[in-house]
Each structure stands twice: as C-alpha cells, then as structure tokens.
Design a protein around this motif. Structure first.
Motif, PDB file in Angstrom:
ATOM      1  N   CYS A 195     -28.889  38.039 -88.797  1.00  0.00           N
ATOM      2  CA  CYS A 195     -27.431  37.988 -88.887  1.00  0.00           C
ATOM      3  C   CYS A 195     -27.032  36.612 -89.428  1.00  0.00           C
ATOM      4  CB  CYS A 195     -26.806  38.245 -87.520  1.00  0.00           C
ATOM      5  SG  CYS A 195     -27.387  37.143 -86.220  1.00  0.00           S
ATOM      6  N   ASN A 196     -25.750  36.400 -89.584  1.00  0.00           N
ATOM      7  CA  ASN A 196     -25.292  35.139 -90.167  1.00  0.00           C
ATOM      8  C   ASN A 196     -25.000  34.053 -89.140  1.00  0.00           C
ATOM      9  OD1 ASN A 196     -25.547  36.021 -92.770  1.00  0.00           O
ATOM     10  ND2 ASN A 196     -23.457  36.774 -92.901  1.00  0.00           N
ATOM     11  N   PHE A 197     -25.380  34.293 -87.888  1.00  0.00           N
ATOM     12  CA  PHE A 197     -25.246  33.285 -86.846  1.00  0.00           C
ATOM     13  C   PHE A 197     -23.826  32.723 -86.788  1.00  0.00           C
ATOM     14  CE2 PHE A 197     -29.689  33.342 -88.135  1.00  0.00           C
ATOM     15  CZ  PHE A 197     -30.302  33.580 -86.929  1.00  0.00           C
ATOM     16  N   CYS A 198     -22.906  33.576 -86.348  1.00  0.00           N
ATOM     17  CA  CYS A 198     -21.484  33.241 -86.467  1.00  0.00           C
ATOM     18  C   CYS A 198     -20.967  32.320 -85.365  1.00  0.00           C
ATOM     19  CB  CYS A 198     -20.654  34.521 -86.488  1.00  0.00           C
ATOM     20  SG  CYS A 198     -20.982  35.659 -85.130  1.00  0.00           S
ATOM     21  N   LYS A 199     -21.738  32.071 -84.302  1.00  0.00           N
ATOM     22  CA  LYS A 199     -21.223  31.279 -83.181  1.00  0.00           C
ATOM     23  C   LYS A 199     -21.849  29.898 -83.073  1.00  0.00           C
ATOM     24  CE  LYS A 199     -20.014  35.302 -80.357  1.00  0.00           C
ATOM     25  NZ  LYS A 199     -20.279  36.036 -79.110  1.00  0.00           N
ATOM     26  N   GLY A 200     -23.120  29.781 -83.308  1.00  0.00           N
ATOM     27  CA  GLY A 200     -23.728  28.470 -83.171  1.00  0.00           C
ATOM     28  C   GLY A 200     -25.232  28.548 -83.055  1.00  0.00           C
ATOM     29  N   GLU A 201     -25.908  27.477 -83.427  1.00  0.00           N
ATOM     30  CA  GLU A 201     -27.363  27.471 -83.518  1.00  0.00           C
ATOM     31  C   GLU A 201     -28.033  27.798 -82.194  1.00  0.00           C
ATOM     32  OE1 GLU A 201     -31.039  24.658 -84.998  1.00  0.00           O
ATOM     33  OE2 GLU A 201     -29.054  24.511 -85.898  1.00  0.00           O
ATOM     34  N   GLU A 202     -27.674  27.088 -81.133  1.00  0.00           N
ATOM     35  CA  GLU A 202     -28.332  27.314 -79.853  1.00  0.00           C
ATOM     36  C   GLU A 202     -27.869  28.616 -79.211  1.00  0.00           C
ATOM     37  OE1 GLU A 202     -30.817  25.571 -78.789  1.00  0.00           O
ATOM     38  OE2 GLU A 202     -30.667  24.157 -80.448  1.00  0.00           O
ATOM     39  N   GLN A 203     -26.564  28.898 -79.303  1.00  0.00           N
ATOM     40  CA  GLN A 203     -26.018  30.076 -78.645  1.00  0.00           C
ATOM     41  C   GLN A 203     -26.625  31.361 -79.189  1.00  0.00           C
ATOM     42  OE1 GLN A 203     -21.771  30.082 -78.361  1.00  0.00           O
ATOM     43  NE2 GLN A 203     -21.643  32.195 -77.635  1.00  0.00           N
ATOM     44  N   GLU A 204     -26.869  31.400 -80.500  1.00  0.00           N
ATOM     45  CA  GLU A 204     -27.401  32.621 -81.098  1.00  0.00           C
ATOM     46  C   GLU A 204     -28.910  32.585 -81.296  1.00  0.00           C
ATOM     47  OE1 GLU A 204     -25.307  34.062 -84.450  1.00  0.00           O
ATOM     48  OE2 GLU A 204     -23.422  34.198 -83.380  1.00  0.00           O
ATOM     49  N   GLY A 205     -29.555  31.540 -80.828  1.00  0.00           N
ATOM     50  CA  GLY A 205     -31.016  31.512 -80.863  1.00  0.00           C
ATOM     51  C   GLY A 205     -31.620  31.265 -82.224  1.00  0.00           C
ATOM     52  N   MET A 206     -30.932  30.511 -83.082  1.00  0.00           N
ATOM     53  CA  MET A 206     -31.477  30.245 -84.410  1.00  0.00           C
ATOM     54  C   MET A 206     -32.863  29.592 -84.379  1.00  0.00           C
ATOM     55  SD  MET A 206     -29.971  28.145 -87.681  1.00  0.00           S
ATOM     56  CE  MET A 206     -28.635  29.266 -88.062  1.00  0.00           C
TER      57      MET A 206
ATOM     58  N   LEU B 262     -33.422  41.239 -80.356  1.00  0.00           N
ATOM     59  CA  LEU B 262     -31.992  41.172 -80.070  1.00  0.00           C
ATOM     60  C   LEU B 262     -31.769  40.176 -78.940  1.00  0.00           C
ATOM     61  CD1 LEU B 262     -29.220  42.554 -80.746  1.00  0.00           C
ATOM     62  CD2 LEU B 262     -29.691  44.093 -78.843  1.00  0.00           C
ATOM     63  N   LYS B 263     -30.993  39.115 -79.206  1.00  0.00           N
ATOM     64  CA  LYS B 263     -30.701  38.146 -78.153  1.00  0.00           C
ATOM     65  C   LYS B 263     -29.599  38.702 -77.264  1.00  0.00           C
ATOM     66  CE  LYS B 263     -29.849  33.249 -77.298  1.00  0.00           C
ATOM     67  NZ  LYS B 263     -28.789  33.377 -76.276  1.00  0.00           N
ATOM     68  N   VAL B 264     -29.878  38.762 -75.979  1.00  0.00           N
ATOM     69  CA  VAL B 264     -28.919  39.259 -74.992  1.00  0.00           C
ATOM     70  C   VAL B 264     -28.814  38.228 -73.876  1.00  0.00           C
ATOM     71  CG1 VAL B 264     -28.322  41.114 -73.407  1.00  0.00           C
ATOM     72  CG2 VAL B 264     -29.534  41.645 -75.532  1.00  0.00           C
ATOM     73  N   LYS B 265     -27.656  37.594 -73.766  1.00  0.00           N
ATOM     74  CA  LYS B 265     -27.445  36.522 -72.793  1.00  0.00           C
ATOM     75  C   LYS B 265     -28.482  35.433 -73.002  1.00  0.00           C
ATOM     76  CE  LYS B 265     -25.135  39.542 -69.478  1.00  0.00           C
ATOM     77  NZ  LYS B 265     -25.102  40.110 -68.109  1.00  0.00           N
ATOM     78  N   ASN B 266     -29.331  35.177 -72.024  1.00  0.00           N
ATOM     79  CA  ASN B 266     -30.292  34.076 -72.139  1.00  0.00           C
ATOM     80  C   ASN B 266     -31.710  34.533 -72.427  1.00  0.00           C
ATOM     81  OD1 ASN B 266     -28.362  32.020 -71.579  1.00  0.00           O
ATOM     82  ND2 ASN B 266     -28.474  32.555 -69.397  1.00  0.00           N
ATOM     83  N   GLY B 267     -31.860  35.801 -72.843  1.00  0.00           N
ATOM     84  CA  GLY B 267     -33.191  36.322 -73.134  1.00  0.00           C
ATOM     85  C   GLY B 267     -33.211  37.087 -74.449  1.00  0.00           C
ATOM     86  N   TYR B 268     -34.390  37.595 -74.790  1.00  0.00           N
ATOM     87  CA  TYR B 268     -34.604  38.291 -76.056  1.00  0.00           C
ATOM     88  C   TYR B 268     -35.244  39.647 -75.787  1.00  0.00           C
ATOM     89  CZ  TYR B 268     -33.747  33.622 -77.821  1.00  0.00           C
ATOM     90  OH  TYR B 268     -33.173  32.406 -78.086  1.00  0.00           O
ATOM     91  N   ASP B 269     -34.603  40.707 -76.294  1.00  0.00           N
ATOM     92  CA  ASP B 269     -35.127  42.058 -76.145  1.00  0.00           C
ATOM     93  C   ASP B 269     -35.945  42.405 -77.389  1.00  0.00           C
ATOM     94  OD1 ASP B 269     -33.627  42.015 -73.868  1.00  0.00           O
ATOM     95  OD2 ASP B 269     -32.207  43.563 -74.494  1.00  0.00           O
ATOM     96  N   LEU B 270     -37.141  42.939 -77.180  1.00  0.00           N
ATOM     97  CA  LEU B 270     -38.053  43.257 -78.286  1.00  0.00           C
ATOM     98  C   LEU B 270     -38.158  44.764 -78.469  1.00  0.00           C
ATOM     99  CD1 LEU B 270     -40.225  42.443 -80.390  1.00  0.00           C
ATOM    100  CD2 LEU B 270     -41.894  42.425 -78.506  1.00  0.00           C
ATOM    101  N   TYR B 271     -37.878  45.229 -79.679  1.00  0.00           N
ATOM    102  CA  TYR B 271     -37.959  46.646 -80.033  1.00  0.00           C
ATOM    103  C   TYR B 271     -38.980  46.839 -81.152  1.00  0.00           C
ATOM    104  CZ  TYR B 271     -33.462  47.277 -77.600  1.00  0.00           C
ATOM    105  OH  TYR B 271     -32.458  47.319 -76.650  1.00  0.00           O
ATOM    106  N   ILE B 272     -39.597  48.011 -81.185  1.00  0.00           N
ATOM    107  CA  ILE B 272     -40.483  48.352 -82.299  1.00  0.00           C
ATOM    108  C   ILE B 272     -40.246  49.801 -82.719  1.00  0.00           C
ATOM    109  CG2 ILE B 272     -42.305  46.692 -81.718  1.00  0.00           C
ATOM    110  CD1 ILE B 272     -43.924  48.989 -80.508  1.00  0.00           C
ATOM    111  N   GLY B 273     -40.592  50.097 -83.962  1.00  0.00           N
ATOM    112  CA  GLY B 273     -40.576  51.476 -84.422  1.00  0.00           C
ATOM    113  C   GLY B 273     -39.264  51.971 -84.981  1.00  0.00           C
ATOM    114  N   GLY B 274     -38.303  51.087 -85.231  1.00  0.00           N
ATOM    115  CA  GLY B 274     -37.068  51.528 -85.864  1.00  0.00           C
ATOM    116  C   GLY B 274     -37.307  51.893 -87.317  1.00  0.00           C
ATOM    117  N   TYR B 275     -36.481  52.794 -87.825  1.00  0.00           N
ATOM    118  CA  TYR B 275     -36.643  53.244 -89.213  1.00  0.00           C
ATOM    119  C   TYR B 275     -35.277  53.591 -89.763  1.00  0.00           C
ATOM    120  CZ  TYR B 275     -38.803  55.568 -93.240  1.00  0.00           C
ATOM    121  OH  TYR B 275     -39.191  55.923 -94.507  1.00  0.00           O
ATOM    122  N   ALA B 276     -34.908  53.014 -90.911  1.00  0.00           N
ATOM    123  CA  ALA B 276     -33.529  53.115 -91.385  1.00  0.00           C
ATOM    124  C   ALA B 276     -33.310  54.135 -92.495  1.00  0.00           C
ATOM    125  CB  ALA B 276     -33.062  51.746 -91.882  1.00  0.00           C
ATOM    126  N   LYS B 277     -34.372  54.790 -92.981  1.00  0.00           N
ATOM    127  CA  LYS B 277     -34.238  55.598 -94.196  1.00  0.00           C
ATOM    128  C   LYS B 277     -34.254  57.101 -93.926  1.00  0.00           C
ATOM    129  CE  LYS B 277     -36.579  52.125 -97.066  1.00  0.00           C
ATOM    130  NZ  LYS B 277     -37.739  51.877 -97.939  1.00  0.00           N
TER     131      LYS B 277
END
Length: 208
Positions: free
Chosen positions: A83-94, A135-150
């Motif tokens: 994403c374009n990190f619209c809030k801030g480096e630390e807040q969005e986990g850059m 996906l950053k959620v609050k103070n942690g990171y959720d890990l997903y696998i197997g998504g497919y967009a087509k």
C-alpha cells in the motif's frame, strides 16, 4: 559472423516507500536505457525494461545509486506489492515491509511468486489475493497464503497465523519459500502447489 548480444528483461521500481513515487532524475535515467522501446508498467508496481545482458550489472548499479530497485524477471519472488503507507512509517510497519522485501524479492522459485503487504486492515496492498500476504493489524502481523486474484478461480488466502511479531513473521515466510522451492514442480504456481501439497501439511511443517 558477429554474435548478436542477448537482451534480458529487468523489473524496476522505486522500492518500498510512501506513495510509490519516482523523481525526475530516476525518470531521466530510465529514459536513457529505453531507446525506442516502450516502458511496460505491470500490475505489481514494477516497470519492465529490456537491456543488454552484458550491461545488467552496470545498469543495476546506476539505478541503485539513483534510488531505484532492480529485480530479475521470470521464476523469482517478485518485489513486495504494498500500500502507499498513508499514515506513517512506524504506524503502518514500513520497516517490516522493507525487511520482507529485502529478504525474499528476487529469490528463485519454481514459478513467479507474488507477495503483498498492507499496513492496516483496509488492505490497499491486496495481501489476501496474492500468494503470500501480510496484513498489519494493531501491533501484530497476520500472515496469509494461497490467495489468487485471476479469473473464475479467484479466492482469498487462508490465515496461517495472526498477530505475529516481525522475527516470527520473517521466519515463517522463509520456511514457506523453502518448502515451495524444495517440493514445487517446475513452473508450478504457488496456488497449484498448495492445492497439491496441502495447506495443512505445509502449515504443520512451518509451525512445528
């Protein structure tokens, strides 16, 4: 008879940064190596250019000095879509997004693998419809696998583990790539590999 030099395709972008911007110096440098070619923009926030194989190292160095990141094209892990990190480096986990990209982008895999990241649950980086999604959620990171967009087979990825801290997140991503690299068939996409190998078996291995 003169041997014709082989051209190779490189993927270029401005790295992990606010707004995915390019400056004038970077655009001029890109234009220098385009010649009469068109600049190809991909859906994964990359620009494709064709260059002589013998010039890859020199061009990569020049691009890096100008703040451009360069990646191989083909059966490799693509640079992290974000994403374009619209809030801030630390807040969005850059820093975490940058580290994920540093660790995995350009690694050889059985077939092109697409990782994605979003700094909040809105998910602008579309992590849930890519091969590996964070996906950053609050103070942690959720890990997903197997998504497919087509196409008709499009689907949302499956949660591996929620509220990970950075070191654990990096370790799990490294393990996922190791399993895929070892057991994936040549030109077998990650989604097809996951269907064949099994989500439960993969997660049991990496979480053990």
């Amino acid at each position: 008879m003169t041997e014709i030099e082989r051209n190779v395709k490189l993927a270029v972008n401005g790295g992990i940064a606010f707004g995915s911007k390019l400056n004038a110096k970077q655009l001029v440098l890109l234009a220098e190596y385009l010649g009469n070619e068109e600049l190809e923009l991909t859906t994964f926030q990359q620009l494709y250019i064709q260059v002589a194989e013998s010039e890859v190292d020199v061009i990569t160095k020049k691009f890096n000095e100008a703040g451009l990141s360069v990646y191989p094209v083909g059966n490799y892990v693509k640079s992290l879509r974000h994403c374009n990190f619209c809030k801030g480096e630390e807040q969005e986990g850059m820093p975490v997004a940058k580290e994920i990209n540093r660790r995995i982008a350009g690694k050889p895999v059985p077939f092109t693998l697409r990782p994605a990241y979003a700094g909040c649950p809105i998910g602008c980086g579309e992590p849930l419809v890519n091969d590996i999604g964070v996906l950053k959620v609050k103070n942690g990171y959720d890990l997903y696998i197997g998504g497919y967009a087509k196409g008709a087979d499009a689907r949302v990825g499956t949660l591996v583990k929620a509220q990970l801290q950075p070191d654990e997140l990096y370790t799990l991503i490294d393990k996922i790539l190791a399993v895929y690299t070892e057991h994936g068939k040549k030109r077998e996409s990650f989604s097809k590999f996951l269907n064949r190998y099994g989500f439960d078996l993969l997660t049991a291995q990496i979480l053990n």
